[in-house]
Design a protein around this motif. Sequence first.
Motif, PDB file in Angstrom:
ATOM      1  N   PHE A   1     -14.300   0.973  24.321  1.00 25.40           N
ATOM      2  CA  PHE A   1     -14.095   1.797  23.301  1.00 25.40           C
ATOM      3  C   PHE A   1     -15.385   2.518  23.002  1.00 25.40           C
ATOM      4  CE2 PHE A   1     -13.062   3.491  19.024  1.00 25.40           C
ATOM      5  CZ  PHE A   1     -11.925   4.201  19.101  1.00 25.40           C
TER       6      PHE A   1
ATOM      7  N   VAL B   1     -16.209   6.261  23.741  1.00 30.87           N
ATOM      8  CA  VAL B   1     -15.616   6.978  22.747  1.00 30.87           C
ATOM      9  C   VAL B   1     -17.139   7.815  22.043  1.00 30.87           C
ATOM     10  CG1 VAL B   1     -14.480   7.262  20.326  1.00 30.87           C
ATOM     11  CG2 VAL B   1     -13.383   6.165  22.390  1.00 30.87           C
TER      12      VAL B   1
ATOM     13  N   MET C   1      -4.455  -2.931  29.144  1.00 31.01           N
ATOM     14  CA  MET C   1      -5.836  -2.452  29.302  1.00 31.01           C
ATOM     15  C   MET C   1      -5.893  -1.917  30.615  1.00 31.01           C
ATOM     16  SD  MET C   1      -8.467  -2.738  28.117  1.00 31.01           S
ATOM     17  CE  MET C   1     -10.035  -1.809  28.730  1.00 31.01           C
TER      18      MET C   1
ATOM     19  N   LYS D   1      -7.280   1.954  31.251  1.00 24.78           N
ATOM     20  CA  LYS D   1      -8.609   2.526  31.965  1.00 24.78           C
ATOM     21  C   LYS D   1      -8.143   3.678  32.795  1.00 24.78           C
ATOM     22  CE  LYS D   1     -10.143  -0.741  33.839  1.00 24.78           C
ATOM     23  NZ  LYS D   1     -10.907  -2.364  34.408  1.00 24.78           N
TER      24      LYS D   1
ATOM     25  N   ASN E   1      -7.799   6.815  31.054  1.00 21.44           N
ATOM     26  CA  ASN E   1      -8.879   7.229  30.654  1.00 21.44           C
ATOM     27  C   ASN E   1      -9.503   8.115  31.732  1.00 21.44           C
ATOM     28  OD1 ASN E   1     -11.505   7.475  28.887  1.00 21.44           O
ATOM     29  ND2 ASN E   1     -12.180   5.992  30.168  1.00 21.44           N
TER      30      ASN E   1
ATOM     31  N   LEU F   1      -9.599  10.934  27.911  1.00 24.97           N
ATOM     32  CA  LEU F   1      -8.943  11.286  26.449  1.00 24.97           C
ATOM     33  C   LEU F   1      -9.482   9.774  25.904  1.00 24.97           C
ATOM     34  CD1 LEU F   1      -5.630  12.722  26.663  1.00 24.97           C
ATOM     35  CD2 LEU F   1      -7.784  13.828  25.616  1.00 24.97           C
ATOM     36  N   SER F   2     -10.712   9.354  25.881  1.00 25.84           N
ATOM     37  CA  SER F   2     -11.138   7.985  25.407  1.00 25.84           C
ATOM     38  C   SER F   2     -10.603   7.291  24.152  1.00 25.84           C
ATOM     39  CB  SER F   2     -12.714   7.732  25.822  1.00 25.84           C
ATOM     40  OG  SER F   2     -12.947   8.268  26.998  1.00 25.84           O
ATOM     41  N   ALA F   3     -11.056   8.234  23.302  1.00 19.83           N
ATOM     42  CA  ALA F   3     -10.641   7.954  21.847  1.00 19.83           C
ATOM     43  C   ALA F   3      -9.367   7.268  21.872  1.00 19.83           C
ATOM     44  CB  ALA F   3     -11.048   8.929  20.794  1.00 19.83           C
ATOM     45  N   GLN F   4      -8.299   8.434  22.242  1.00 14.80           N
ATOM     46  CA  GLN F   4      -7.040   8.193  22.124  1.00 14.80           C
ATOM     47  C   GLN F   4      -6.387   7.127  22.923  1.00 14.80           C
ATOM     48  OE1 GLN F   4      -8.480  11.102  22.619  1.00 14.80           O
ATOM     49  NE2 GLN F   4      -7.252  12.765  22.020  1.00 14.80           N
TER      50      GLN F   4
ATOM     51  N   PHE G   1      -8.209   4.379  24.352  1.00 18.80           N
ATOM     52  CA  PHE G   1      -8.700   3.091  24.118  1.00 18.80           C
ATOM     53  C   PHE G   1      -8.111   2.902  22.519  1.00 18.80           C
ATOM     54  CE2 PHE G   1     -11.606   3.707  27.581  1.00 18.80           C
ATOM     55  CZ  PHE G   1     -11.035   2.656  28.483  1.00 18.80           C
ATOM     56  N   GLY G   2      -8.129   3.908  21.582  1.00 19.05           N
ATOM     57  CA  GLY G   2      -7.677   3.592  20.330  1.00 19.05           C
ATOM     58  C   GLY G   2      -6.214   2.957  20.496  1.00 19.05           C
TER      59      GLY G   2
ATOM     60  N   LEU H   1      -5.988  -0.819  21.414  1.00 19.85           N
ATOM     61  CA  LEU H   1      -6.624  -1.528  20.462  1.00 19.85           C
ATOM     62  C   LEU H   1      -5.331  -1.901  19.402  1.00 19.85           C
ATOM     63  CD1 LEU H   1     -10.085  -0.165  19.485  1.00 19.85           C
ATOM     64  CD2 LEU H   1      -9.542  -2.447  20.352  1.00 19.85           C
TER      65      LEU H   1
END
Lengths: 221, 221
Positions: free
Chosen positions: A74, A78, B171, B175, B178, B183-186, B188-189, B192
């Motif tokens: 993250f 991010v 996970m 990956k 991603n 769209l990393s924030a979305q 990995f968010g 989480l």
Amino acid sequence: MFKWDWDFTWQILPRLIHATGNTLIAALSGYAIAMVLGLALALVQRGNATVLRWLIRELIEFIRSTPLLVQVFFVFYVAPQFGVRLSPWVSGMLAIGLHYACYLSEVYRGGIEGVAHGQWEAATALNMSTKQTYVRIVIPQAIPLCIPGMGNYLVGIFKDTPMLSVIGVAELMHTANAIGTENYRFLEPYTSVGVIFLAISLPSAGLVNLLERYLRHRLGT
Amino acid sequence: MGFLEFLAQYWPRLLSGTWVTILIFACSAVLSIALSMIAGLCKLAPTPLLRAVAVCYVELFRGTSLLVQLYWIFFVLPLFGLTIEKFTAGCLAIGLNIGAYGAELVKGAVLAVPRGQWEAALAINMAPAQRMRRVILPQALVIALPAWGNLLIELLKATALVSLISVSDVMFEAKQINGQTFLSAQVFGAALVIYYILARCLLTPGMRSLEKRMRSKLGSA
């Protein structure tokens, strides 16, 4: 059957030892961040701002119950989306530091709460300010109570550094992977990494135990 | 792309990943509970050999990183002709690792059962195995449950590592997504949040109610 190759082991050992240095640097600097940040989190939780306290509490719960691996990804992926370019090292340190700050804040909180209530009252009676009470009365007494927990997490952070290999921090696991793929031999690098980890974490865990026993003896409990 | 839009598009993949995560969690939880019982009781055994084996197991797996163990089992064991499928390798590594931590909990809980219970069982002429099974273990279970709640959260977090040997857990899916969309924030968010929900909304309340049930069964609620 695959045979263990000692020549190869000796040949890769310098590289692994160099990487061990990196692992230790990663663990120690991550721990330094965690120590400072954890103290801030613990003190905010003892403060008067109710909303802030609740927010921090939830944040700590969130970080503690989600995997470090996801957090590492993250932070690494991010942050650039918000225009902050972080190197693998910096984002790795930040992720691991933040993760362990949450654990350490619990240790600090336990330590501070472990200081007898009469100490606070005595400090109030002596007309000390809150800051003075913390710095001169409470924190010095809380430190010995925190040492065992802090020691355990120091060993813990050391054992979690291999997760930084996934974003390209050149620590022990990353180097072992590289050696393995260069030479098509995984037995020696991976096994050596395991042995190096044992050689460092077992004595340190033993030291933490000894320290804990010593402190308990000194505190007379 | 907004978070909801993102979820609307990618939820099937995240959901299938979540199922794999839950499956791995369940398999490795069973394995680690079994292993920790065996190792914990062996640590208390009168036979020095059994004790030594248990101590070696616990120190070996607590002294090295889970990632090292996982890679060792997955990449090195095949060299000795023992090829393990990735899902099994993941469960095995996590089960062995968490089992080592659990062994300490089991040992501590058994020792925490009041002395009088041991003596009473002896007085009514119970055999050692019978005493352990019918008197000590049920009470030790209740003592150990809160700590096991925390350990199971650690286990859930540990399952994220199996994505590194390409088991398609949540996970791994994150990956992949991603890599395709950035769209990393979305993504990995979302990962989480999924882990957080699994830990806080399923695991913790489940363990709480189990604790309550066990306590009322023993009549010590």
